[in-house]
Design a protein around this motif. Structure first.
Motif, PDB file in Angstrom:
ATOM      1  N   SER A  67       0.807  -1.225   0.000  1.00  0.00           N
ATOM      2  CA  SER A  67       0.000   0.000   0.000  1.00  0.00           C
ATOM      3  C   SER A  67       0.837   1.271   0.000  1.00  0.00           C
ATOM      4  O   SER A  67       0.369   2.324  -0.452  1.00  0.00           O
ATOM      5  CB  SER A  67      -0.957   0.006   1.193  1.00  0.00           C
ATOM      6  OG  SER A  67      -0.243  -0.038   2.418  1.00  0.00           O
ATOM      7  N   LYS A  68       2.069   1.192   0.505  1.00  0.00           N
ATOM      8  CA  LYS A  68       2.914   2.387   0.584  1.00  0.00           C
ATOM      9  C   LYS A  68       4.049   2.375  -0.443  1.00  0.00           C
ATOM     10  O   LYS A  68       4.860   3.305  -0.471  1.00  0.00           O
ATOM     11  CB  LYS A  68       3.518   2.494   1.995  1.00  0.00           C
ATOM     12  CG  LYS A  68       2.504   2.572   3.123  1.00  0.00           C
ATOM     13  CD  LYS A  68       1.691   3.858   3.056  1.00  0.00           C
ATOM     14  CE  LYS A  68       0.908   4.117   4.331  1.00  0.00           C
ATOM     15  NZ  LYS A  68      -0.084   3.058   4.606  1.00  0.00           N
ATOM     16  N   LEU A  69       4.142   1.366  -1.253  1.00  0.00           N
ATOM     17  CA  LEU A  69       5.214   1.293  -2.246  1.00  0.00           C
ATOM     18  C   LEU A  69       4.953   2.267  -3.396  1.00  0.00           C
ATOM     19  O   LEU A  69       3.811   2.648  -3.658  1.00  0.00           O
ATOM     20  CB  LEU A  69       5.328  -0.132  -2.788  1.00  0.00           C
ATOM     21  CG  LEU A  69       5.804  -1.202  -1.799  1.00  0.00           C
ATOM     22  CD1 LEU A  69       5.895  -2.553  -2.509  1.00  0.00           C
ATOM     23  CD2 LEU A  69       7.143  -0.830  -1.189  1.00  0.00           C
ATOM     24  N   PRO A  70       6.023   2.677  -4.095  1.00  0.00           N
ATOM     25  CA  PRO A  70       5.841   3.637  -5.193  1.00  0.00           C
ATOM     26  C   PRO A  70       5.076   3.049  -6.369  1.00  0.00           C
ATOM     27  O   PRO A  70       5.096   1.834  -6.601  1.00  0.00           O
ATOM     28  CB  PRO A  70       7.278   3.984  -5.589  1.00  0.00           C
ATOM     29  CG  PRO A  70       8.094   2.812  -5.153  1.00  0.00           C
ATOM     30  CD  PRO A  70       7.449   2.329  -3.880  1.00  0.00           C
ATOM     31  N   VAL A  71       4.412   3.928  -7.100  1.00  0.00           N
ATOM     32  CA  VAL A  71       3.735   3.526  -8.329  1.00  0.00           C
ATOM     33  C   VAL A  71       4.803   3.162  -9.361  1.00  0.00           C
ATOM     34  O   VAL A  71       5.828   3.843  -9.467  1.00  0.00           O
ATOM     35  CB  VAL A  71       2.837   4.664  -8.857  1.00  0.00           C
ATOM     36  CG1 VAL A  71       2.243   4.303 -10.216  1.00  0.00           C
ATOM     37  CG2 VAL A  71       1.748   4.989  -7.851  1.00  0.00           C
ATOM     38  N   HIS A  72       4.582   2.091 -10.101  1.00  0.00           N
ATOM     39  CA  HIS A  72       5.554   1.679 -11.114  1.00  0.00           C
ATOM     40  C   HIS A  72       5.608   2.719 -12.234  1.00  0.00           C
ATOM     41  O   HIS A  72       4.585   3.293 -12.621  1.00  0.00           O
ATOM     42  CB  HIS A  72       5.165   0.313 -11.686  1.00  0.00           C
ATOM     43  CG  HIS A  72       6.270  -0.364 -12.407  1.00  0.00           C
ATOM     44  ND1 HIS A  72       6.652  -0.015 -13.690  1.00  0.00           N
ATOM     45  CD2 HIS A  72       7.108  -1.370 -12.035  1.00  0.00           C
ATOM     46  CE1 HIS A  72       7.659  -0.774 -14.077  1.00  0.00           C
ATOM     47  NE2 HIS A  72       7.958  -1.606 -13.092  1.00  0.00           N
ATOM     48  N   LYS A 261      -6.284   1.859  -5.714  1.00  0.00           N
ATOM     49  CA  LYS A 261      -5.741   3.140  -5.271  1.00  0.00           C
ATOM     50  C   LYS A 261      -6.264   3.530  -3.884  1.00  0.00           C
ATOM     51  O   LYS A 261      -7.416   3.249  -3.534  1.00  0.00           O
ATOM     52  CB  LYS A 261      -6.107   4.231  -6.279  1.00  0.00           C
ATOM     53  CG  LYS A 261      -5.463   4.081  -7.648  1.00  0.00           C
ATOM     54  CD  LYS A 261      -5.942   5.170  -8.596  1.00  0.00           C
ATOM     55  CE  LYS A 261      -5.335   5.015  -9.975  1.00  0.00           C
ATOM     56  NZ  LYS A 261      -5.858   6.041 -10.921  1.00  0.00           N
ATOM     57  N   ALA A 262      -5.390   4.188  -3.149  1.00  0.00           N
ATOM     58  CA  ALA A 262      -5.773   4.641  -1.803  1.00  0.00           C
ATOM     59  C   ALA A 262      -6.956   5.597  -1.856  1.00  0.00           C
ATOM     60  O   ALA A 262      -7.753   5.677  -0.913  1.00  0.00           O
ATOM     61  CB  ALA A 262      -4.575   5.310  -1.132  1.00  0.00           C
ATOM     62  N   GLN A 315     -18.831  -4.481  -9.923  1.00  0.00           N
ATOM     63  CA  GLN A 315     -19.051  -3.043 -10.101  1.00  0.00           C
ATOM     64  C   GLN A 315     -17.781  -2.222  -9.877  1.00  0.00           C
ATOM     65  O   GLN A 315     -17.797  -0.997 -10.050  1.00  0.00           O
ATOM     66  CB  GLN A 315     -20.144  -2.558  -9.142  1.00  0.00           C
ATOM     67  CG  GLN A 315     -21.477  -3.273  -9.297  1.00  0.00           C
ATOM     68  CD  GLN A 315     -21.992  -3.258 -10.725  1.00  0.00           C
ATOM     69  OE1 GLN A 315     -22.044  -2.199 -11.362  1.00  0.00           O
ATOM     70  NE2 GLN A 315     -22.369  -4.426 -11.236  1.00  0.00           N
ATOM     71  N   ILE A 316     -16.685  -2.871  -9.516  1.00  0.00           N
ATOM     72  CA  ILE A 316     -15.451  -2.145  -9.231  1.00  0.00           C
ATOM     73  C   ILE A 316     -14.713  -1.864 -10.533  1.00  0.00           C
ATOM     74  O   ILE A 316     -14.371  -2.787 -11.275  1.00  0.00           O
ATOM     75  CB  ILE A 316     -14.544  -2.953  -8.270  1.00  0.00           C
ATOM     76  CG1 ILE A 316     -15.331  -3.371  -7.024  1.00  0.00           C
ATOM     77  CG2 ILE A 316     -13.307  -2.150  -7.912  1.00  0.00           C
ATOM     78  CD1 ILE A 316     -15.945  -2.211  -6.255  1.00  0.00           C
ATOM     79  N   PRO A 317     -14.423  -0.603 -10.840  1.00  0.00           N
ATOM     80  CA  PRO A 317     -13.770  -0.273 -12.117  1.00  0.00           C
ATOM     81  C   PRO A 317     -12.283  -0.624 -12.114  1.00  0.00           C
ATOM     82  O   PRO A 317     -11.577  -0.349 -11.145  1.00  0.00           O
ATOM     83  CB  PRO A 317     -13.980   1.235 -12.227  1.00  0.00           C
ATOM     84  CG  PRO A 317     -14.080   1.706 -10.809  1.00  0.00           C
ATOM     85  CD  PRO A 317     -14.782   0.604 -10.063  1.00  0.00           C
ATOM     86  N   ALA A 318     -11.819  -1.214 -13.200  1.00  0.00           N
ATOM     87  CA  ALA A 318     -10.390  -1.521 -13.325  1.00  0.00           C
ATOM     88  C   ALA A 318      -9.556  -0.248 -13.298  1.00  0.00           C
ATOM     89  O   ALA A 318      -8.403  -0.255 -12.858  1.00  0.00           O
ATOM     90  CB  ALA A 318     -10.145  -2.295 -14.615  1.00  0.00           C
ATOM     91  N   SER A 319     -10.139   0.859 -13.730  1.00  0.00           N
ATOM     92  CA  SER A 319      -9.403   2.132 -13.757  1.00  0.00           C
ATOM     93  C   SER A 319      -9.027   2.619 -12.364  1.00  0.00           C
ATOM     94  O   SER A 319      -8.219   3.548 -12.226  1.00  0.00           O
ATOM     95  CB  SER A 319     -10.245   3.197 -14.461  1.00  0.00           C
ATOM     96  OG  SER A 319     -11.484   3.386 -13.796  1.00  0.00           O
ATOM     97  N   ALA A 320      -9.600   2.019 -11.324  1.00  0.00           N
ATOM     98  CA  ALA A 320      -9.268   2.403  -9.944  1.00  0.00           C
ATOM     99  C   ALA A 320      -7.974   1.763  -9.468  1.00  0.00           C
ATOM    100  O   ALA A 320      -7.580   1.944  -8.312  1.00  0.00           O
ATOM    101  CB  ALA A 320     -10.414   2.023  -9.009  1.00  0.00           C
TER     102      ALA A 320
END
Length: 342
Positions: A67-72, A261-262, A315-320
């Motif tokens: 959860s706290k690691l950097p975005v690739h 995403k957080a 219902q959860i969007p992949a874009s999240a």
């Protein structure tokens, strides 16, 4: 999906031992590593249902908090090439008669004295060519000997050994499979670099499956297996194998890890079990382990899965989601053990 694996020398036949002794040995080994290498602190370890075997030693990559690691750095490009305009799709749950068993990948538990059989592998050079505890009691994905991926996941509760196969079938009394892999659940050791498993990424399937018991209890403590259709011909640690169709780093490689995403709000109006899965997706994420339909994620085949849970997850969007860089967690390229994040 494209697997393969050649036997890691003659795999030793482990003598059954008291469960408590096995668990204590694994815990002691993990404690020594934590003290000497500064790896991630061990959390309360969950056990394979029906056994006293751990889902690999504490502090493994599958249970690492990302959860706290950097975005690739390639997150945006990967997402653009992964049909991220879709919603998630749980690849498990009620089948409504379309197949004879619920959707999902079943787990079979056997004793150490279960009969072992020889298996002929299509990818023999990368398959662990030992005798597998397959039989009439083996649960096969989609039902025994039907079409589809036909994965088997079998745990020997006495030796805490995991056996996994893909494209499994039995004809005229002879067993065959596309590939097979054997794992010591007391060890962090990965497969030989370049080898597949029962999954294209060369990873074990078992620790990445959502299980009814943990979801119902509201505590999912590991990453979740998922698929996409087009992947790059590369792989990231701890994956060991690729099955890509393109040479393009803007497409995701096997082993890529994605987290919810957080900023995504988990509504309190959602079912408790849905909330538990979404919390896990934020903390532990999804692991790209095979080629298949985009954003399909896997759980066990179980008659207890609820339609309401399936409906909400759809219902959860992949874009999240966003890709995570987990390279800072590596202790050794040949181990799934992880370091404490900085």
């Amino acid at each position: 999906m494209s697997p393969e694996t050649s036997s890691p020398a003659a795999r030793r036949q482990r003598v059954p031992r008291p469960y408590a002794c096995a668990a204590a040995t694994a815990a002691l080994a993990a404690a020594v590593v934590v003290a000497t290498l500064g790896v991630a602190p061990a959390q309360a370890a969950s056990k394979v249902p029906g056994t006293d075997c751990l889902f690999f030693p504490p502090g493994n990559w599958f249970q690492a908090d990302v959860s706290k690691l950097p975005v690739h750095k390639r997150s945006a490009a990967w997402m653009e090439n992964m049909s991220s305009d879709r919603n998630l799709h749980p690849d498990f749950g009620p089948s409504f008669g379309e197949i004879p068993v619920p959707y999902g990948i079943p787990i079979t538990i056997v004793d150490g004295d279960h009969k072992r059989v020889e298996v002929k592998f299509f990818y023999a050079s990368q398959s662990d060519r030992v005798r597998y505890p397959l039989g009439g009691d083996t649960k096969v994905e989609g039902g025994q000997y039907k079409s589809g991926d036909r994965h088997t996941v079998i745990v020997d509760r006495d030796s805490c050994t995991l056996y996994e196969t893909w494209a499994t079938s039995k004809k005229k009394g002879k067993w065959s499979a596309g590939s097979g892999a054997v794992w010591d659940l007391d060890s962090d050791k990965l497969r030989k670099d370049g080898w597949t498993s029962a999954d294209a990424a060369g990873l074990p399937i078992l620790p990445l499956l959502l299980r009814y018991e943990e979801v119902a209890a509201g505590k999912v403590d590991h990453a979740i297996r998922f698929t996409t259709d087009v992947t790059d011909k590369s792989y990231l640690w701890p994956a060991r194998h690729q099955a890509g169709s393109v040479n393009d780093p803007d497409f995701p490689p096997m082993g890529a890890r994605f987290r919810l995403k957080a900023s995504f709000k988990i509504s309190k109006s959602l079912r408790k079990d849905t909330q538990a899965v979404l919390r896990a997706m934020k903390k532990y994420g999804l692991v790209l382990a095979d080629n298949g339909s985009p954003w399909y994620f896997q759980g066990t085949s179980d008659t207890r899965w609820k339609n309401g849970l399936m409906d909400e997850l759809k219902q959860i969007p992949a874009s999240a989601f966003e890709a995570v860089d987990t390279s800072s967690l590596m202790v050794s390229k040949n181990s799934m053990l992880v370091k404490t994040p900085d």
